[in-house]
Design an enzyme around this catalytic site. Structure first.
Site, PDB file in Angstrom:
ATOM      1  N   CYS A  46      30.310  46.731  39.122  1.00  0.00           N
ATOM      2  CA  CYS A  46      30.537  45.451  38.450  1.00  0.00           C
ATOM      3  C   CYS A  46      29.250  44.783  37.978  1.00  0.00           C
ATOM      4  O   CYS A  46      29.204  44.221  36.877  1.00  0.00           O
ATOM      5  CB  CYS A  46      31.322  44.515  39.356  1.00  0.00           C
ATOM      6  SG  CYS A  46      30.614  44.281  40.994  1.00  0.00           S
ATOM      7  N   HIS A  85      31.341  40.550  44.339  1.00  0.00           N
ATOM      8  CA  HIS A  85      31.832  40.984  43.031  1.00  0.00           C
ATOM      9  C   HIS A  85      31.129  40.179  41.947  1.00  0.00           C
ATOM     10  O   HIS A  85      30.841  38.995  42.126  1.00  0.00           O
ATOM     11  CB  HIS A  85      33.346  40.792  42.945  1.00  0.00           C
ATOM     12  CG  HIS A  85      33.953  41.240  41.657  1.00  0.00           C
ATOM     13  ND1 HIS A  85      33.752  42.505  41.139  1.00  0.00           N
ATOM     14  CD2 HIS A  85      34.754  40.587  40.758  1.00  0.00           C
ATOM     15  CE1 HIS A  85      34.420  42.616  39.997  1.00  0.00           C
ATOM     16  NE2 HIS A  85      35.025  41.465  39.742  1.00  0.00           N
ATOM     17  N   ASP A 137      35.783  40.455  33.325  1.00  0.00           N
ATOM     18  CA  ASP A 137      35.870  40.856  34.726  1.00  0.00           C
ATOM     19  C   ASP A 137      36.065  42.367  34.747  1.00  0.00           C
ATOM     20  O   ASP A 137      37.063  42.867  34.222  1.00  0.00           O
ATOM     21  CB  ASP A 137      37.047  40.163  35.414  1.00  0.00           C
ATOM     22  CG  ASP A 137      37.083  40.414  36.917  1.00  0.00           C
ATOM     23  OD1 ASP A 137      36.687  41.516  37.350  1.00  0.00           O
ATOM     24  OD2 ASP A 137      37.514  39.512  37.663  1.00  0.00           O
TER      25      ASP A 137
END
EC number: 3.4.22.-
Length: 322
Positions: A139, A258, A274
């Site tokens: 991520c 995250h 995202d």
């Protein structure tokens, strides 16, 4: 004699029959025990085959790349198999179950889905699961590459996929994403610093606002948890009077972290990325605010403190291309 012989014959026959029955019972017992052993062996063999299949699936050499080597002759990164890869695959599966709810909610708040992407499933997961440092997710690196691509007026997905459509990956972009994540996971480095340095080399630097003759960065840290996402949302939408800005948002909780990203523009709205759900666009900040607070925060499961719902850090960036 006949009667006697007959009598003994009957006794002998009964004895013989009993002996045969006992023998048959013993034989059946031996066969039954053997059958149990065989079934146990087969069960163990099946478990081994399933484990072997899982390992092969994780380490599959099935090519989804446009070519074998990068432009500078490097191969797609992979590492030796570890059982943590199976654990991470299970975690990704749980997160992937939230994809439909998050995506379906976007239109309900006036937003649009620019690109459906999820690192938690499909071909991209198959690529990152091959290396121990990317198996848990990429991520941070994905968000850095997204910011760079958007600042250049391009799409990360046009650069990641051949023809901009899911299918084959362009190895140069895939390799770059994985390598940035791997570099940030090394024991002796700060991942934030690694990402900031990479962005700076690509023409994107942290925003600094002059205060009392100093030029401090405008990074914001705070908590979510029982307070909810309001403080986080304010940090995302704040453009510090300039009217626009790129945001790299790190969420953390008791067991994991995250990274997500956004481009906020007072005139054109919010483009939100995202890595677990994709790229979305809202034409104004009010639409985005309602969606983020009333739908996304819970549907994504990010509100759980055990996951990533405890604290946050928001970094703001400027780009030469803006």
């Amino acid at each position: 004699m006949d009667s006697i012989h007959g009598h003994y014959h009957i006794q002998l026959s009964n004895y013989s029959a009993g002996e045969n029955l006992q023998s048959a019972t013993l034989t059946e017992g031996v066969i039954g025990a053997h059958r149990v052993k065989v079934e146990t062996a087969l069960s163990h063999s099946n478990r081994q085959k399933k484990l072997s299949a899982t390992i092969k699936h994780n380490q599959s050499s099935r090519s989804m790349l446009d070519r074998k080597l990068t432009s500078d002759g490097k191969v797609n990164q992979r590492s030796s198999f570890t059982f943590s890869m199976i654990m991470y695959r299970m975690i990704h599966f749980v997160l992937s179950t939230r994809v439909p709810a998050v995506r379906e909610s976007v239109a309900n708040y006036g937003g649009n889905i620019n690109f459906k992407f999820a690192q938690t499933k499909g071909a991209f997961l198959h690529q990152i699961i091959k290396h121990s440092d990317t198996a848990r997710g990429a991520c941070e690196a994905l968000c850095a590459h997204w910011i760079r691509s958007h600042a250049q007026g391009q799409s990360l997905f046009d650069q990641l996929y051949v023809g901009g459509r899911k299918g084959k990956f362009q190895i140069d972009t895939l390799y770059s994403i994985k390598q940035l994540q791997i570099d940030g996971c090394k024991a002796d480095v700060d991942q934030d610093e690694v990402t900031l340095d990479w962005l700076k080399k690509n023409g994107i630097s942290e925003r600094m606002i002059e205060r009392h003759c100093l030029l401090p960065t405008v990074d914001v840290t705070g908590t979510t948890g029982s307070e909810g996402p309001d403080q986080l949302l304010n940090a995302i939408l704040d453009t510090h009077g300039i009217g626009y800005g790129y945001k790299k948002i790190y969420l953390s909780g008791q067991m994991s972290g995250h990274t997500i990203a956004a481009y906020v523009n007072e005139n054109s709205g919010v483009t939100f990325f995202d890595p677990n759900f994709g790229e979305f666009h809202f034409s104004d900040k009010e639409q985005f605010s309602k969606w983020f607070t009333n739908s996304f925060w819970e549907n994504s499961m990010y509100h759980y403190p055990l996951g990533v719902g405890q604290s946050f850090s928001v970094f703001t960036f400027d780009s030469k291309e803006v």
